[in-house]
Design an enzyme around this catalytic site. Structure first.
Site, PDB file in Angstrom:
ATOM      1  N   HIS A 134     -29.997 -29.088  14.344  1.00 23.56           N
ATOM      2  CA  HIS A 134     -29.414 -28.911  13.015  1.00 23.56           C
ATOM      3  C   HIS A 134     -28.385 -27.775  13.042  1.00 23.56           C
ATOM      4  CE1 HIS A 134     -29.251 -28.655   8.647  1.00 23.56           C
ATOM      5  NE2 HIS A 134     -29.386 -27.349   8.791  1.00 23.56           N
ATOM      6  N   ASP A 161     -30.140 -14.603  14.218  1.00 23.47           N
ATOM      7  CA  ASP A 161     -31.536 -14.323  13.906  1.00 23.47           C
ATOM      8  C   ASP A 161     -31.614 -14.048  12.415  1.00 23.47           C
ATOM      9  OD1 ASP A 161     -34.212 -14.146  14.650  1.00 23.47           O
ATOM     10  OD2 ASP A 161     -34.138 -11.968  14.829  1.00 23.47           O
ATOM     11  N   LYS A 203     -26.453 -25.311  -0.102  1.00 21.04           N
ATOM     12  CA  LYS A 203     -27.179 -24.240   0.591  1.00 21.04           C
ATOM     13  C   LYS A 203     -26.314 -23.609   1.683  1.00 21.04           C
ATOM     14  CE  LYS A 203     -30.953 -22.975   3.574  1.00 21.04           C
ATOM     15  NZ  LYS A 203     -31.966 -23.345   4.540  1.00 21.04           N
ATOM     16  N   ARG A 235     -27.081 -17.559   6.411  1.00 21.93           N
ATOM     17  CA  ARG A 235     -26.508 -18.029   7.683  1.00 21.93           C
ATOM     18  C   ARG A 235     -25.073 -18.513   7.470  1.00 21.93           C
ATOM     19  NH1 ARG A 235     -30.827 -19.823   9.376  1.00 21.93           N
ATOM     20  NH2 ARG A 235     -30.694 -21.576   7.969  1.00 21.93           N
TER      21      ARG A 235
HETATM   22  P1  IMP Z   1     -34.498 -18.016  12.945  1.00 21.15           P
HETATM   23  O1  IMP Z   1     -33.973 -16.685  13.283  1.00 21.15           O
HETATM   24  O2  IMP Z   1     -33.454 -18.970  12.475  1.00 21.15           O
HETATM   25  O3  IMP Z   1     -35.380 -18.568  14.010  1.00 21.15           O
HETATM   26  O4  IMP Z   1     -35.414 -17.794  11.654  1.00 21.15           O
HETATM   27  C1  IMP Z   1     -36.621 -17.049  11.676  1.00 21.15           C
HETATM   28  C2  IMP Z   1     -37.534 -17.550  10.580  1.00 21.15           C
HETATM   29  O5  IMP Z   1     -36.948 -17.266   9.314  1.00 21.15           O
HETATM   30  C3  IMP Z   1     -37.762 -19.052  10.596  1.00 21.15           C
HETATM   31  O6  IMP Z   1     -38.883 -19.379  11.357  1.00 21.15           O
HETATM   32  C4  IMP Z   1     -37.986 -19.382   9.141  1.00 21.15           C
HETATM   33  O7  IMP Z   1     -39.332 -19.155   8.798  1.00 21.15           O
HETATM   34  C5  IMP Z   1     -37.156 -18.351   8.421  1.00 21.15           C
HETATM   35  N1  IMP Z   1     -35.817 -18.897   8.057  1.00 21.15           N
HETATM   36  C6  IMP Z   1     -34.653 -18.763   8.730  1.00 21.15           C
HETATM   37  N2  IMP Z   1     -33.640 -19.347   8.084  1.00 21.15           N
HETATM   38  C7  IMP Z   1     -34.187 -19.878   6.957  1.00 21.15           C
HETATM   39  C8  IMP Z   1     -33.637 -20.629   5.872  1.00 21.15           C
HETATM   40  O8  IMP Z   1     -32.429 -20.929   5.791  1.00 21.15           O
HETATM   41  N3  IMP Z   1     -34.510 -20.983   4.913  1.00 21.15           N
HETATM   42  C9  IMP Z   1     -35.845 -20.674   4.942  1.00 21.15           C
HETATM   43  N4  IMP Z   1     -36.398 -20.005   5.935  1.00 21.15           N
HETATM   44  C10 IMP Z   1     -35.572 -19.594   6.935  1.00 21.15           C
END
Ligand code: IMP
Length: 191
Positions: A12, A70, A173, A179
């Protein structure tokens, strides 16, 4: 800079960034194109630290500029938790559902529901190191709503909206999210 590697195997995230970089003439590769890449342990105590660690490793291994991200959810009433530990808030092997349930139970009875998602996107190539930050403010609602998205989306309502991230279309979103905002800064820089 014509080729860039995203330090991720998340299809994604890869497709989303690939679409955004194509108009700039940048071909996005990912960790899926380099099977020899190992999983980088996200053991730093900041989002920037983890993003830089992943991008440095992937750039060193591939010889190409690398990008990594992250994300953490910071909740005011929980002193900024789960923050950098968002992925494993309810334990090492926690599912998204486990983490959401733990969050709702920690927030039980709390009237201050303010929170924000924060993303650090790192770009690394040789001696170049840049970090771009994106923030999306909002609040934690009291029960899950919506079935789109992932992670904490069903309990996060972004500021200015009456719907959770899990109820909003992905196009909306991506435009307002942590992000999305960090990636827009990366794109401005690459331009
Ligand atoms: P990562 O850094 O993208 O792996 O995100 C770490 C954690 O933050 C993920 O496992 C999700 O639980 C949460 N997370 C990251 N991005 C999102 C988002 O856009 N919506 C909801 N939870 C998110």
């Amino acid at each position: 800079m014509k080729r860039l590697v995203l330090a991720s195997r998340n299809k994604h995230k890869i497709e989303e960034l690939r679409d955004l970089l194509r108009p700039l003439g940048i071909d996005l590769l990912s960790a899926l194109d380099f099977p020899e890449l190992e999983e980088v342990v996200e053991d730093k105590d900041t989002l920037e630290g983890n993003a830089l660690k992943k991008a440095r490793y992937v750039s060193a291994m591939t010889g190409l500029p690398a990008v990594s991200d992250d994300t953490g959810l910071e909740v005011d009433a929980l002193a900024g938790a789960p923050g950098v530990y968002s992925a494993r808030y309810a334990g090492e092997d926690a599912t998204y559902g486990d983490n959401v349930r733990k969050l709702l139970s920690e927030m039980d009875g709390k009237s201050n529901r303010r929170a924000r998602f924060r993303t650090a996107v790192a770009l690394v190539h040789d001696s170049l190191e840049e970090v771009f930050e994106g923030i999306c403010p909002g609040q934690i609602i009291r029960e899950e709503k919506g079935d789109k998205g992932f992670g904490y989306d069903p309990v996060f309502m972004p500021e200015g909206y009456e719907r959770t991230f899990a109820e909003l279309d992905s196009e909306v979103k991506n435009r307002i999210s942590h992000r999305g905002r960090a990636i827009q800064k990366l794109i401005e820089y690459l331009k």
